[in-house]
Design an enzyme around this catalytic site. Sequence first.
Site, PDB file in Angstrom:
ATOM      1  CG  LEU A   1       8.544 -24.085  28.193  1.00  0.00           C
ATOM      2  CD1 LEU A   1       9.979 -24.343  27.755  1.00  0.00           C
ATOM      3  CD2 LEU A   1       8.384 -24.387  29.676  1.00  0.00           C
TER       4      LEU A   1
ATOM      5  CE1 TYR B   1      11.956 -26.313  35.698  1.00  0.00           C
ATOM      6  CE2 TYR B   1      13.422 -24.901  34.437  1.00  0.00           C
ATOM      7  CZ  TYR B   1      12.218 -25.108  35.087  1.00  0.00           C
ATOM      8  OH  TYR B   1      11.275 -24.113  35.128  1.00  0.00           O
TER       9      TYR B   1
ATOM     10  CD  GLU C   1       6.496 -18.437  28.484  1.00  0.00           C
ATOM     11  OE1 GLU C   1       5.893 -19.527  28.444  1.00  0.00           O
ATOM     12  OE2 GLU C   1       7.695 -18.307  28.179  1.00  0.00           O
TER      13      GLU C   1
ATOM     14  CE  LYS D   1      10.251 -26.938  32.677  1.00  0.00           C
ATOM     15  NZ  LYS D   1       9.373 -25.763  32.802  1.00  0.00           N
TER      16      LYS D   1
END
Length: 282
Positions: free
Chosen positions: A205, A32, A180, A148
């Site tokens: 990411l 996505y 993250e 992702k």
Amino acid sequence: MRIIHLNGNYIPENEGKISVFDRGFLFADAVYEVVSVLDGKLVDFNGHVQRLARSLKEIGISGTPGTENWLTICRELVARNNVEEGMIYWQVTRGAPADRDFVFPSRNTPPTVLAFTQSRELVDNPLARRGLHVVTVPDLRWGRADIKTTQLLYASLMKNEAIARGADDAWMERDGWITEGSAQNAHIITREGVLVTHPLNRDILHGITRAAVLPLVAQRIEERPFSVGEAEQAAEAFVSSASGFVMPVVNINGCAIGDGKPGSATIQLRQAYIDCARRTAI
């Protein structure tokens, strides 16, 4: 009624139907993207569509809309839903074969393509004025955080754990090093005035907002891992994401960052990014 885009059709959201055998539902076999909308225009669109293409390539999904088609879909959804500020989510699954099977279906199985909008205030966000409180949790995700995918269960679990602990969100750590946040890249500014951000590898990411923000930074930048302890002792801290832009972090694990208020460098960087986003949105 919100209008969505599903497999080439614009339909009311309550008319959207996806097979019970869709691999996105059965296996989280899907990727996505999310694109922000400011003043009815798309922010960092090219970066997001390029990252989507990379994610699709990494897991071997083909037959999806190209750049121009995604642009048309997004603009149509913005117009049909009167979105001035908010986000557009794109989700692409490997499709719906005739039955459940770990083996990928034949290439004749078309992917499922979904896009939908969410209207939300992005610029005038109260958390940007107050600042986020975060706690650290172990990073227990699979080893390809750079793709992702819709495998967001752990991110959801840790965000809810953070809320249960009285915080707003969580930062993940692996062997004492911050990777993250639940849906954001994490950054600190040291007391020496250096901005430190995790390097781009499979542990995080590769943030599109991160890529747009770093050229606006006035401080010296070091792309390297930083520890939980270093984060707790930082002068400032912030996260970057498509839906949050640049968001100050004022407390980590109960330790106030700086004076416990959004730092001046972070405030300036947030405004610089918003100004840039408005100039370059399409």
